[in-house]
Design a protein around this motif. Structure first.
Motif, PDB file in Angstrom:
ATOM      1  N   GLU A   1       0.869  -1.173   0.000  1.00 33.83           N
ATOM      2  CA  GLU A   1       0.000   0.000   0.000  1.00 33.83           C
ATOM      3  C   GLU A   1       0.909   1.226   0.000  1.00 33.83           C
ATOM      4  O   GLU A   1       1.611   1.500   0.976  1.00 33.83           O
TER       5      GLU A   1
ATOM      6  N   ALA B   1       2.593   4.611   0.412  1.00 30.84           N
ATOM      7  CA  ALA B   1       2.471   5.781   1.286  1.00 30.84           C
ATOM      8  C   ALA B   1       2.756   7.063   0.526  1.00 30.84           C
ATOM      9  O   ALA B   1       2.427   8.159   1.002  1.00 30.84           O
TER      10      ALA B   1
ATOM     11  N   VAL C   1       3.684   0.457   2.945  1.00 29.94           N
ATOM     12  CA  VAL C   1       3.486  -0.596   3.941  1.00 29.94           C
ATOM     13  C   VAL C   1       3.321  -1.886   3.151  1.00 29.94           C
ATOM     14  O   VAL C   1       2.421  -1.993   2.311  1.00 29.94           O
TER      15      VAL C   1
ATOM     16  N   HIS D   1       2.928  -6.057   2.922  1.00 30.07           N
ATOM     17  CA  HIS D   1       2.478  -7.272   3.606  1.00 30.07           C
ATOM     18  C   HIS D   1       2.868  -8.492   2.786  1.00 30.07           C
ATOM     19  O   HIS D   1       2.929  -8.440   1.556  1.00 30.07           O
TER      20      HIS D   1
ATOM     21  N   VAL E   1       3.033  -7.714   8.172  1.00 28.89           N
ATOM     22  CA  VAL E   1       3.865  -6.607   7.709  1.00 28.89           C
ATOM     23  C   VAL E   1       5.322  -7.055   7.683  1.00 28.89           C
ATOM     24  O   VAL E   1       5.800  -7.698   8.617  1.00 28.89           O
TER      25      VAL E   1
ATOM     26  N   THR F   1      10.203  -2.401   3.069  1.00 34.24           N
ATOM     27  CA  THR F   1       9.162  -1.410   2.775  1.00 34.24           C
ATOM     28  C   THR F   1       9.383  -0.642   1.487  1.00 34.24           C
ATOM     29  O   THR F   1       8.515   0.097   1.047  1.00 34.24           O
TER      30      THR F   1
END
Length: 436
Positions: A371, A373, A405, A407, A413, A417
């Protein structure tokens, strides 16, 4: 109408790729048009498929792609006589949590397309037990049909007879048995097969595999076992936005891990792609509006990359005004330094603070859902990107602002990153698709 077939096995390393290439080349030599696909996130095998068939191959992936995307990609086989989907790992191997329309298992694709499965079985160290394994795979999941079996690496005629009899008693067709044959062994390294473009003799190797398989396998019976198939119109194509209108793409032996469907989607959306070779000390095209560094094997070429001043200075100058993105190996090259397997530290481009090391290797493998950021080329903040990570590098430092983020397939998580600094962004995962 094409004949559709899935090539799979109980496990990795059994000979799926070799059999797929051999069947494809043998049928092509016989005048048939053959189209191949790769089930799962392997970015090396499609180049071998293309070498065997003369037609571009792409990945289809039930964890990262929806049915419309898979149908769109498979529809390129509409003008073929035979369509082969080569599986990954074992037939039912995928992740524990379902993705977009499956777990990433080859069985998902077989059931979705309603194509029977040709199993490659290596009975080394066993005999009748090979039939029990094949029968278990046949009966494990309703909706997945077994066409039959090709035995690989049989030890002797007596060994073959024992396994054949057990399979026939179980009601499973045996299309052929291949004795051990070192001449058709494909060379490997730590991320899989040595790339097709690095093997000057790949055409001869595939021809020898085709000759050998045609000698030991009933090709006509295999073809008759395939499903008659006509692709259905796809409601949607690949959900990927080009990172720019004119893309400078690093492309050579150190930067080659990019999914073929990604490049096709970029071009289909009107983007232009110009390639350059960091190993040849080339910088990105100054007229491009974005630069993309795919993964590959920079750890094997780290000294050369560090010494190529024109590439490094050209990339830095490009990044002063335009976005640069790196995936996996490309991400490492955007970093400050890379330590190779011998413990030698090599300076990289320094666009990001990332520092990685192969001195103490540890495998990182699996699907990733990120996702964002912040924006990255082609995707806005908040976008959900699906990809796959596979590398052996260890993070020494990752000091920049996280890009996303991220996963794993279970929802946990993870520490990888990605990073962003100025115009530069990078991720350890290879992008497959964006959630719609």
């Amino acid at each position: 109408m094409a004949a559709g077939l899935v090539i799979s096995a109980p496990a990795s390393g059994v000979g799926k790729t070799t059999l797929t290439l051999a069947l494809a080349r043998a049928w092509r030599n016989g005048g048939l048009r053959v189209q191949c696909f790769k089930s799962g996130p392997d970015y090396i095998d499609p180049a071998f498929h293309a070498a065997a068939t003369g037609r571009a191959s792409v990945n289809v992936d039930s964890w990262a792609m929806d049915r419309g995307t898979i149908s769109h990609l498979v529809s390129r086989g509409i003008d073929a006589d035979v369509v082969l989907a080569e599986g990954s790992m074992g037939l039912f191997d995928g992740v524990a949590a379902r993705g977009v329309c499956g777990t990433g298992a080859t069985a998902d694709i077989a059931e979705m397309l309603d194509w029977p499965v040709l199993l490659v079985i290596d009975p080394s160290g066993q005999a009748q037990t090979a039939a029990a394994i094949a029968a278990g795979l046949r009966d494990y999941r309703p909706g997945v049909r077994l066409a039959g079996v090709v035995l690989n690496r049989v030890a002797s005629p007596r060994h073959e007879a024992l396994v054949r009899r057990a399979l026939l008693d179980a009601g499973i067709a045996v299309f052929g048995a291949l004795p051990r044959h070192a001449e058709i062994s494909l060379p490997k390294r730590h991320l899989g097969l040595v790339q097709a473009e690095e093997q000057a003799e790949i055409g001869k190797l595939i021809d020898e595999a085709a000759r050998f398989v045609a000698e030991h396998v009933d090709l006509d019976a295999v073809l008759r076992s395939a499903a008659t198939w006509s692709p259905q119109p796809a409601a949607s194509g690949v959900n990927v936005t080009p990172p720019g209108q004119r893309i400078a793409l690093a492309r050579d032996a150190a930067f080659s891990f990019v999914y073929p469907h990604m490049l096709e989607a970029w071009r289909a959306a009107g983007a232009e792609i110009s390639t350059f070779s960091p190993l040849a000390d080339e910088g990105p095209d100054p007229s491009a509006d974005v630069c993309w560094l795919p993964g590959g094997y920079p750890e094997l070429q780290a000294g050369k990359i560090a010494a190529n001043a024109r590439f490094r200075s050209g990339l830095r100058a490009f990044a002063e005004t335009r976005p640069v993105h790196g995936e996996c190996g490309g991400y490492m090259v955007l970093g400050t330094a890379l330590t190779d397997a011998d413990g030698i530290r090599h300076e990289m481009t320094g666009l990001l603070g990332l520092e990685t090391s192969f001195a103490k290797r540890r495998m990182h493998l699996g699907y990733r859902l990120a996702e964002l950021a912040a924006p990255m080329p082609g995707h806005q903040a908040g976008a959900r990107l699906r990809g796959h990570e596979f590398h052996y590098s260890t993070i020494v430092a990752q000091p920049d602002t996280p890009l996303a983020v991220v996963h794993d397939a279970t929802g946990a998580v993870i520490a990888e990153t990605g990073s962003r600094r100025g115009q530069a962004t990078g991720t350890f995962f290879h992008l497959i698709a964006e959630d719609r």
